[in-house]
Write a protein that holds these residues in place. Structure first.
Motif, mmCIF file in Angstrom:
data_model
loop_
_atom_site.group_PDB
_atom_site.id
_atom_site.type_symbol
_atom_site.label_atom_id
_atom_site.label_comp_id
_atom_site.label_asym_id
_atom_site.label_seq_id
_atom_site.Cartn_x
_atom_site.Cartn_y
_atom_site.Cartn_z
ATOM 1 N N GLN A 85 -13.564 -2.947 3.648
ATOM 2 C CA GLN A 85 -13.889 -4.339 3.891
ATOM 3 C C GLN A 85 -13.016 -5.196 2.991
ATOM 4 O OE1 GLN A 85 -16.206 -5.807 6.137
ATOM 5 N NE2 GLN A 85 -15.022 -7.602 5.493
ATOM 6 N N MET A 86 -12.186 -6.021 3.582
ATOM 7 C CA MET A 86 -11.237 -6.839 2.847
ATOM 8 C C MET A 86 -11.615 -8.304 3.010
ATOM 9 S SD MET A 86 -7.640 -4.913 3.764
ATOM 10 C CE MET A 86 -7.731 -5.393 5.490
ATOM 11 N N SER A 87 -11.823 -8.977 1.894
ATOM 12 C CA SER A 87 -12.189 -10.382 1.889
ATOM 13 C C SER A 87 -11.189 -11.165 1.050
ATOM 14 C CB SER A 87 -13.604 -10.578 1.330
ATOM 15 O OG SER A 87 -14.565 -9.897 2.106
ATOM 16 N N ASP A 88 -11.162 -12.476 1.274
ATOM 17 C CA ASP A 88 -10.252 -13.360 0.544
ATOM 18 C C ASP A 88 -8.828 -12.809 0.565
ATOM 19 O OD1 ASP A 88 -9.454 -15.565 -0.957
ATOM 20 O OD2 ASP A 88 -9.969 -14.636 -2.868
ATOM 21 N N LEU A 89 -8.355 -12.493 1.749
ATOM 22 C CA LEU A 89 -7.029 -11.900 1.884
ATOM 23 C C LEU A 89 -5.941 -12.875 1.460
ATOM 24 C CD1 LEU A 89 -7.646 -9.992 5.186
ATOM 25 C CD2 LEU A 89 -6.789 -8.950 3.083
ATOM 26 N N LYS A 90 -4.915 -12.322 0.853
ATOM 27 C CA LYS A 90 -3.807 -13.094 0.322
ATOM 28 C C LYS A 90 -2.501 -12.588 0.918
ATOM 29 C CE LYS A 90 -6.284 -13.390 -4.091
ATOM 30 N NZ LYS A 90 -6.681 -14.814 -3.950
ATOM 31 N N PRO A 91 -1.457 -13.415 0.908
ATOM 32 C CA PRO A 91 -0.171 -12.950 1.432
ATOM 33 C C PRO A 91 0.324 -11.675 0.760
ATOM 34 C CG PRO A 91 -0.127 -15.321 1.212
ATOM 35 C CD PRO A 91 -1.419 -14.859 0.584
ATOM 36 N N GLU A 92 0.007 -11.476 -0.494
ATOM 37 C CA GLU A 92 0.430 -10.261 -1.176
ATOM 38 C C GLU A 92 -0.271 -9.009 -0.672
ATOM 39 O OE1 GLU A 92 -1.616 -12.849 -4.411
ATOM 40 O OE2 GLU A 92 -0.496 -13.174 -2.558
ATOM 41 N N ASP A 93 -1.282 -9.166 0.183
ATOM 42 C CA ASP A 93 -1.949 -8.025 0.793
ATOM 43 C C ASP A 93 -1.253 -7.542 2.064
ATOM 44 O OD1 ASP A 93 -4.092 -7.977 -1.117
ATOM 45 O OD2 ASP A 93 -5.018 -9.657 -0.042
ATOM 46 N N ILE A 94 -0.215 -8.239 2.490
ATOM 47 C CA ILE A 94 0.504 -7.842 3.698
ATOM 48 C C ILE A 94 1.106 -6.456 3.492
ATOM 49 C CG2 ILE A 94 2.452 -8.343 5.205
ATOM 50 C CD1 ILE A 94 2.022 -11.315 4.583
ATOM 51 N N ALA A 95 0.788 -5.545 4.387
ATOM 52 C CA ALA A 95 1.266 -4.174 4.265
ATOM 53 C C ALA A 95 0.776 -3.371 5.457
ATOM 54 C CB ALA A 95 0.762 -3.536 2.961
ATOM 55 N N VAL A 96 1.316 -2.172 5.576
ATOM 56 C CA VAL A 96 0.743 -1.174 6.460
ATOM 57 C C VAL A 96 -0.264 -0.378 5.639
ATOM 58 C CG1 VAL A 96 1.161 0.832 7.914
ATOM 59 C CG2 VAL A 96 2.812 -1.041 7.873
ATOM 60 N N TYR A 97 -1.475 -0.298 6.135
ATOM 61 C CA TYR A 97 -2.543 0.390 5.428
ATOM 62 C C TYR A 97 -2.781 1.763 6.051
ATOM 63 C CZ TYR A 97 -3.728 -3.790 2.806
ATOM 64 O OH TYR A 97 -3.684 -4.871 1.955
ATOM 65 N N TYR A 98 -2.868 2.772 5.201
ATOM 66 C CA TYR A 98 -3.062 4.147 5.627
ATOM 67 C C TYR A 98 -4.339 4.708 5.014
ATOM 68 C CZ TYR A 98 1.983 3.918 6.593
ATOM 69 O OH TYR A 98 3.230 3.561 7.039
ATOM 70 N N CYS A 99 -5.071 5.487 5.776
ATOM 71 C CA CYS A 99 -6.140 6.276 5.191
ATOM 72 C C CYS A 99 -5.649 7.702 5.011
ATOM 73 C CB CYS A 99 -7.424 6.238 6.030
ATOM 74 S SG CYS A 99 -7.325 7.039 7.641
ATOM 75 N N ALA A 100 -6.220 8.380 4.051
ATOM 76 C CA ALA A 100 -5.791 9.735 3.735
ATOM 77 C C ALA A 100 -6.966 10.527 3.177
ATOM 78 C CB ALA A 100 -4.643 9.721 2.726
ATOM 79 N N THR A 101 -6.881 11.828 3.289
ATOM 80 C CA THR A 101 -7.915 12.684 2.734
ATOM 81 C C THR A 101 -7.297 13.940 2.134
ATOM 82 O OG1 THR A 101 -10.045 13.788 3.183
ATOM 83 C CG2 THR A 101 -8.356 13.946 4.882
ATOM 84 N N ARG A 102 -7.926 14.397 1.090
ATOM 85 C CA ARG A 102 -7.600 15.682 0.473
ATOM 86 C C ARG A 102 -8.826 16.564 0.618
ATOM 87 N NH1 ARG A 102 -4.582 18.246 -3.923
ATOM 88 N NH2 ARG A 102 -5.960 19.734 -4.993
ATOM 89 N N LEU A 103 -8.656 17.745 1.186
ATOM 90 C CA LEU A 103 -9.772 18.646 1.430
ATOM 91 C C LEU A 103 -10.022 19.605 0.278
ATOM 92 C CD1 LEU A 103 -9.210 19.587 5.187
ATOM 93 C CD2 LEU A 103 -10.501 17.680 4.213
ATOM 94 N N GLY A 123 -1.474 4.629 10.213
ATOM 95 C CA GLY A 123 -1.256 3.337 9.601
ATOM 96 C C GLY A 123 -1.649 2.197 10.515
ATOM 97 N N THR A 124 -2.108 1.111 9.929
ATOM 98 C CA THR A 124 -2.458 -0.087 10.672
ATOM 99 C C THR A 124 -1.948 -1.305 9.908
ATOM 100 O OG1 THR A 124 -4.278 -1.291 11.746
ATOM 101 C CG2 THR A 124 -4.760 -0.271 9.615
ATOM 102 N N GLN A 125 -1.348 -2.233 10.632
ATOM 103 C CA GLN A 125 -0.690 -3.377 10.021
ATOM 104 C C GLN A 125 -1.692 -4.473 9.692
ATOM 105 O OE1 GLN A 125 2.877 -4.004 9.393
ATOM 106 N NE2 GLN A 125 1.854 -5.624 8.194
ATOM 107 N N VAL A 126 -1.577 -5.006 8.491
ATOM 108 C CA VAL A 126 -2.349 -6.170 8.068
ATOM 109 C C VAL A 126 -1.374 -7.276 7.730
ATOM 110 C CG1 VAL A 126 -3.878 -7.138 6.312
ATOM 111 C CG2 VAL A 126 -4.324 -4.856 7.244
ATOM 112 N N THR A 127 -1.528 -8.412 8.394
ATOM 113 C CA THR A 127 -0.665 -9.563 8.173
ATOM 114 C C THR A 127 -1.515 -10.754 7.775
ATOM 115 O OG1 THR A 127 0.948 -8.761 9.802
ATOM 116 C CG2 THR A 127 1.061 -11.078 9.192
#
Length: 130
Positions: A85-103, A123-127
């Protein structure tokens, strides 16, 4: 053998909010099937960095300083879905976001480095516009 599917990215104005989701599929033991789950991001021209990571052994969550108080990582009851959950988003948050797991189990510190993760989402883009 594990597939991670991300969703929820998009474009928002500065100060807005987004909720990212990552669904893990496969025969994962909900109690001991994973050791770390995390969100990473990579901005254009910058290196990948961890945003939030969950250490299963201690059931604790780490956040990078730049998102503390604004982002919240969580799981569903079955622990097969990771949210950000991302709130108060800022331009510096612009990126491709990836989830990852270590088993694999290990020392808690392994959750802090992307090189220690076994599976990654697409990955999913956040602008964020100002």
């Amino acid at each position: 053998q594990v597939q991670l599917v991300e969703s929820g990215g998009g474009s928002v104005q500065a100060g807005g909010s987004l909720r990212l989701s990552c669904v893990a599929s496969g025969n994962i033991d909900s109690s001991y099937g994973w050791y770390c789950m995390a969100w990473f991001r990579q901005a254009p021209g910058k290196e990948r960095e961890v945003v939030a990571s969950i250490y299963r052994g201690g059931d604790t969550t780490y956040y990078v300083d730049s998102v503390k108080g604004r982002f919240t990582a969580s799981q569903d009851n079955a622990k097969d879905t990771l949210f950000l959950q991302m709130s108060d988003l800022k331009p510096e948050d612009i990126a491709v976001y990836y989830c990852a797991t270590r088993l694999r189990w290990g020392l808690p510190s392994v959750c802090s480095s992307g090189s220690n993760y076994d599976y990654w989402g697409q990955g999913t883009q956040v602008t964020v516009s100002s």
